[in-house]
Design an enzyme around this catalytic site. Structure first.
Site, PDB file in Angstrom:
ATOM      1  CG  HIS A  52       0.589   3.044   3.753  1.00  0.00           C
ATOM      2  ND1 HIS A  52      -0.018   3.708   2.710  1.00  0.00           N
ATOM      3  CD2 HIS A  52       1.301   3.968   4.429  1.00  0.00           C
ATOM      4  CE1 HIS A  52       0.349   4.992   2.741  1.00  0.00           C
ATOM      5  NE2 HIS A  52       1.135   5.184   3.776  1.00  0.00           N
ATOM      6  CG  HIS A  53      -1.666  -1.987   7.991  1.00  0.00           C
ATOM      7  ND1 HIS A  53      -0.706  -1.154   8.522  1.00  0.00           N
ATOM      8  CD2 HIS A  53      -2.694  -1.965   8.856  1.00  0.00           C
ATOM      9  CE1 HIS A  53      -1.144  -0.656   9.656  1.00  0.00           C
ATOM     10  NE2 HIS A  53      -2.352  -1.127   9.883  1.00  0.00           N
TER      11      HIS A  53
END
Ligand code: T46
Length: 141
Positions: A52-53
């Protein structure tokens, strides 16, 4: 440096029926950057999702020597997924790609060769911020 934003690569390997398989890759020859850091992730419960980045500059190559991991790659416009389910498949990821890693089997191991030292300032961990970077033209392809 990494012209395509992400792609898979079949790694050179040597298999012997009695002794097993040896797989390798080399900076600049098999992956398009110098390796400054290696890290690996294990003991992840089956079904857990990490990531999630995106990264502002970092390039990496991911590979999974054991188990099965689904990597979802998002350039801000389209999403694709790549299955790392064989030790001979590498996934090169350039900068500007939002990623998640879903550990599909227990005890799967994710190994990563990275183009630079760890720097938290290189991370974009907020999806709206990532979209703003994409729309600002921060990554000119
Ligand atoms: C990536 C995916 C594939 C360090 O202190 N040094 C390091 O070299 C790394 C990679 C992480 N950390 C710290 C930062 C966090 O406090 O370890 C903690 C866990 O990292 P993170 O939540 O970012 O882990 P993942 O699995 O979500 O992401 C990692 C990498 O950080 C990232 O660059 O692309 O694997």
């Amino acid at each position: 440096m990494v012209k395509k934003m992400y792609y898979t690569v079949e790694l050179t390997n040597h298999y012997d029926q009695e002794k097993g398989r040896l797989t390798f890759f080399e900076s600049r020859r098999d992956i398009p950057f110098e390796i400054k850091r290696i890290y690996y992730i294990n003991s992840v419960p089956q079904g857990a999702i990490r990531g999630h980045h995106a990264h502002k500059n970092l390039k990496q190559m991911l590979f999974c020597p054991f188990g099965k991991i689904r990597i979802v790659l998002d350039d801000g416009k389209m999403k694709h997924s790549v299955l790392l389910d064989t030790p001979t498949r590498g996934l090169v990821i350039g900068d500007g790609i939002w990623r998640t890693m879903e550990f599909l089997t227990d005890n799967a191991v994710l190994c990563v060769a990275a183009s630079d030292y760890y720097d938290e300032n290189d991370y974009i961990r907020d999806y709206n911020e990532f979209i703003n970077y994409v729309e600002s033209g921060y990554w000119k392809r």
